[in-house]
Write a protein that holds these residues in place. Sequence first.
Motif, PDB file in Angstrom:
ATOM      1  N   SER A   1      -7.916  -5.016  -0.593  1.00 11.44           N
ATOM      2  CA  SER A   1      -7.369  -6.384  -0.575  1.00 11.44           C
ATOM      3  C   SER A   1      -8.452  -7.459  -0.549  1.00 11.44           C
TER       4      SER A   1
ATOM      5  N   MET B   1       0.838  -1.211   0.000  1.00 14.22           N
ATOM      6  CA  MET B   1       0.000   0.000   0.000  1.00 14.22           C
ATOM      7  C   MET B   1       0.872   1.259   0.000  1.00 14.22           C
TER       8      MET B   1
ATOM      9  N   THR C   1      -6.608  -0.012   2.511  1.00 10.99           N
ATOM     10  CA  THR C   1      -5.893  -1.287   2.374  1.00 10.99           C
ATOM     11  C   THR C   1      -6.851  -2.461   2.515  1.00 10.99           C
TER      12      THR C   1
ATOM     13  N   LEU D   1      -5.131  -6.571  -3.968  1.00  8.31           N
ATOM     14  CA  LEU D   1      -4.805  -5.155  -3.731  1.00  8.31           C
ATOM     15  C   LEU D   1      -4.138  -4.528  -4.952  1.00  8.31           C
TER      16      LEU D   1
ATOM     17  N   ALA E   1      -5.571   6.605  -3.306  1.00  8.47           N
ATOM     18  CA  ALA E   1      -4.427   6.341  -2.419  1.00  8.47           C
ATOM     19  C   ALA E   1      -3.535   7.575  -2.299  1.00  8.47           C
TER      20      ALA E   1
END
Length: 406
Positions: free
Chosen positions: A150, A96, A146, A159, A172
């Motif tokens: 995922s 991530m 995250t 992910l 993100a």
Amino acid sequence: MARTILDIHILQTVPPSNLNRDDTGSPKSAMYGGVRRARVSSQAWKRATRKAFGELLPPSELGVRTKKVADALAERVRELNGSLPESTALELAAEMMRIATGSKIDTPARKAKGDQSEGDAGAATPESAYLMFLSTRQLDALAELTLAASGADASVTALKEFFKAKENKLRARQAVNTRHSVDICLFGRMVADSADLNVEAATQVAHAISVHASEIESDYFTAVDDRNTDAETGAGMIGSVDFNSATLYRYAAVDVDELHRNLGAGLREDESPTTPVQKAVSAFVEAFITSLPTGKINTFGNHTLPSAVVVKLRTRRPISFVGAFEEPVWQDRVSGGFLRKGCERLAGYVPELEKQYDLSDPAERGWVFRVGSETKALSVLGSEVTLKDLLHDLENAVAERLGRGA
């Protein structure tokens, strides 16, 4: 348009101490005005100020600066999903962080080799190549993202697949580039691999230097072994530690407009848009004034507070008064000490500087708070206040100026 700049000038006496060591363990020093001065680096006092924030601001308003960003994020992920194995959370967090910051997050080769030989692979955690500054709120947002990305199986493959979509990757990036903490907004952030994630610092801190010449001394010490018998004379340990003592001139400047841009407006409907910057200015001024680097503090116990503080609200640019001490202050021949002469030097220098540069804007203001008769000369530089009054006045002044768009 007039700016809003806060200048903070401090005179602080420090007894024998070693606040900030160089690579040989000696107190840092610098040549200024042709003589050796005691020096404390800006980095040392910035860290002390950030540590002091812990007593002034809630954790949600602060950040963490570390190479172990994956580890910090993995902790947040496991707080949201306690059933997730630690190793899985760490693997997801590392991926991530790579996606969100564009930085390399790898396990240091030296640590990986050492852990392997000790049969403790779990102790080796991936790290960024440099210290990374993230707010608590940014880590929380990344942890939620995250888990969402995922999938039900908490899979790194899922992910990676999720973030192939441009709009998801943008989410993100936004998570690490919005809702900055107070310390990030004040001291800035540099992300070497992604310049668009940088945050311009709103604060500048000068290296503190003594107003007088200062030499480094050395304390030779011995320690007795408590279990020695009467027949065993002599020390169980000998050594030496370097130290100096000084009356320091400290200076910092806050670009309140930049701080306001970094922080943004208040998020609550019942608070003023200037509330975040008012609180941040108040916290910084109090933390900078009262903090102290902790180098060798257990050895010297040098807990002092400033003897005098002068705060100026400027409308054009920050101005340091260090020029007042280019010629070093000499010890008072009658009573000894450097503080009285230092205050007199500053009280004479500032009005002349402001007159010659026509710094007489009525919108500019000054405050002074001081301790003892030695500092009386400084009373001409502004309204005399206590620390509590100063913080209250500053919050009001910031709200007034930013509220009217000055």
